[in-house]
Structure formats: structure tokens, C-alpha cells
Design a protein around this motif. Structure first.
Motif, PDB file in Angstrom:
ATOM      1  N   TRP A 103       0.855  -1.188   0.000  1.00  0.00           N
ATOM      2  CA  TRP A 103       0.000   0.000   0.000  1.00  0.00           C
ATOM      3  C   TRP A 103       0.891   1.237   0.000  1.00  0.00           C
ATOM      4  CZ3 TRP A 103      -5.304  -0.765   0.078  1.00  0.00           C
ATOM      5  CH2 TRP A 103      -5.741  -2.045   0.420  1.00  0.00           C
ATOM      6  N   THR A 142       4.961   3.426   2.774  1.00  0.00           N
ATOM      7  CA  THR A 142       4.282   2.232   2.277  1.00  0.00           C
ATOM      8  C   THR A 142       4.038   1.273   3.439  1.00  0.00           C
ATOM      9  OG1 THR A 142       6.354   1.095   1.751  1.00  0.00           O
ATOM     10  CG2 THR A 142       5.326   2.366  -0.029  1.00  0.00           C
ATOM     11  N   THR A 167      -2.437   3.838  -3.299  1.00  0.00           N
ATOM     12  CA  THR A 167      -2.294   2.836  -4.351  1.00  0.00           C
ATOM     13  C   THR A 167      -2.023   1.487  -3.702  1.00  0.00           C
ATOM     14  OG1 THR A 167      -1.379   4.473  -5.879  1.00  0.00           O
ATOM     15  CG2 THR A 167      -0.988   2.144  -6.408  1.00  0.00           C
ATOM     16  N   THR A 210      -0.947  -2.317  -4.525  1.00  0.00           N
ATOM     17  CA  THR A 210      -0.353  -3.177  -5.548  1.00  0.00           C
ATOM     18  C   THR A 210      -0.329  -4.604  -5.013  1.00  0.00           C
ATOM     19  OG1 THR A 210       1.015  -1.354  -6.347  1.00  0.00           O
ATOM     20  CG2 THR A 210       1.664  -3.587  -7.011  1.00  0.00           C
ATOM     21  N   ASP A 221       2.283  -8.140 -11.111  1.00  0.00           N
ATOM     22  CA  ASP A 221       1.564  -7.328 -10.131  1.00  0.00           C
ATOM     23  C   ASP A 221       0.447  -6.550 -10.806  1.00  0.00           C
ATOM     24  OD1 ASP A 221       2.601  -4.444 -10.738  1.00  0.00           O
ATOM     25  OD2 ASP A 221       4.437  -5.633 -10.560  1.00  0.00           O
ATOM     26  N   SER A 268      -2.257  -3.046  -9.885  1.00  0.00           N
ATOM     27  CA  SER A 268      -2.448  -1.911  -8.981  1.00  0.00           C
ATOM     28  C   SER A 268      -3.795  -1.246  -9.192  1.00  0.00           C
ATOM     29  CB  SER A 268      -1.358  -0.853  -9.213  1.00  0.00           C
ATOM     30  OG  SER A 268      -0.094  -1.356  -8.894  1.00  0.00           O
ATOM     31  N   THR A 309      -6.014   2.436  -7.440  1.00  0.00           N
ATOM     32  CA  THR A 309      -5.897   3.607  -6.580  1.00  0.00           C
ATOM     33  C   THR A 309      -7.255   4.037  -6.052  1.00  0.00           C
ATOM     34  OG1 THR A 309      -6.099   5.142  -8.425  1.00  0.00           O
ATOM     35  CG2 THR A 309      -3.875   4.478  -7.809  1.00  0.00           C
TER      36      THR A 309
END
Length: 119
Positions: free
Chosen positions: A38, A45, A80, A82, A101, A103, A105
Motif C-alpha cells: 500500500w 508504504t 495505491t 499493488t 503485479d 495496482s 488507486t
């Protein structure tokens, strides 16, 4: 701030297993999320190896038991998330792992900060 993946199912978290055959070769692959990173929109993060716990009013104002973050300033943020996927596959006498990965938002407005007095 409680962090969680909403509407969890095999396509958003895994595991999801599929098998395909062609020309006498069968390959089976199983995909699952290994972690979520995050980006909190403030330079920090948070890494979680679980899907988090969805907040409800009944759970009160405490910290998330599984995945959360504390902002130290009010303001608009873009978070965001991911998800990091691992796909284990096998077939035709071979096997391996593929990673990728995804993502997404969400904009949030941090509007409440609580003071903690110690000492």
C-alpha cells in the motif's frame, strides 16, 4: 486507517487454478496473491501478507487487527494498492513460477486525527 481488499474472491486474491490442454500436453496453473504493498500517498508504504480486515462501525475506532496505517497529518491522499501475484505452473514434465503485479488507486481525505497524551 484500516486497509483491506474489498469483495475478495478467487480473481481478486486467489487461489485460482486453471488447466489447459493442447496437442497432448496439459498444463495446470495456480495463481495467488503473495502480498499487498500500500502506497499511502504521503511517502510511506505498508506491506501486508493478508487481505486485511474490513472496517465496520461495530469494530470501533481502534487499530486494524491485520493491516493498517496511521497518518500524522490531515489532507487529501491517493492510496495505491499493488497486489503481487505468484503463478505456479506444471505440465509436460516441467514446472515454474511466474510473477506479476496489479495496482489500483483510491482517493481518501484524512479528516480526523486523535491526540495521545502520555506521561
Amino acid at each position: 486507517t484500516w486497509l483491506w481488499i474489498a469483495d475478495v474472491d478467487e480473481r481478486s486474491w486467489g487461489p485460482i487454478t486453471r488447466t489447459a490442454s493442447a496437442g497432448g500436453v496439459t498444463v495446470t496453473a495456480t495463481a495467488k496473491v503473495s502480498k499487498v504493498v500500500w502506497d499511502m500517498g504521503d511517502g510511506n508504504t505498508v506491506t501486508c501478507t493478508n487481505k486485511g480486515t474490513e472496517w465496520t462501525a461495530a469494530k470501533g475506532t481502534g487499530d486494524s487487527p491485520t493491516c493498517g496505517y496511521r497518518y500524522d497529518r490531515r489532507g487529501e491522499r491517493t492510496i495505491t494498492a499493488t497486489t503481487y501475484w505468484e503463478v505456479d505452473w506444471s505440465g509436460a514434465g516441467q514446472s515454474g513460477t511466474i510473477t506479476f503485479d496489479m495496482s489500483g488507486t483510491r482517493d481518501v481525505n484524512v479528516v480526523e486525527l486523535r491526540a495521545v497524551i502520555t506521561g
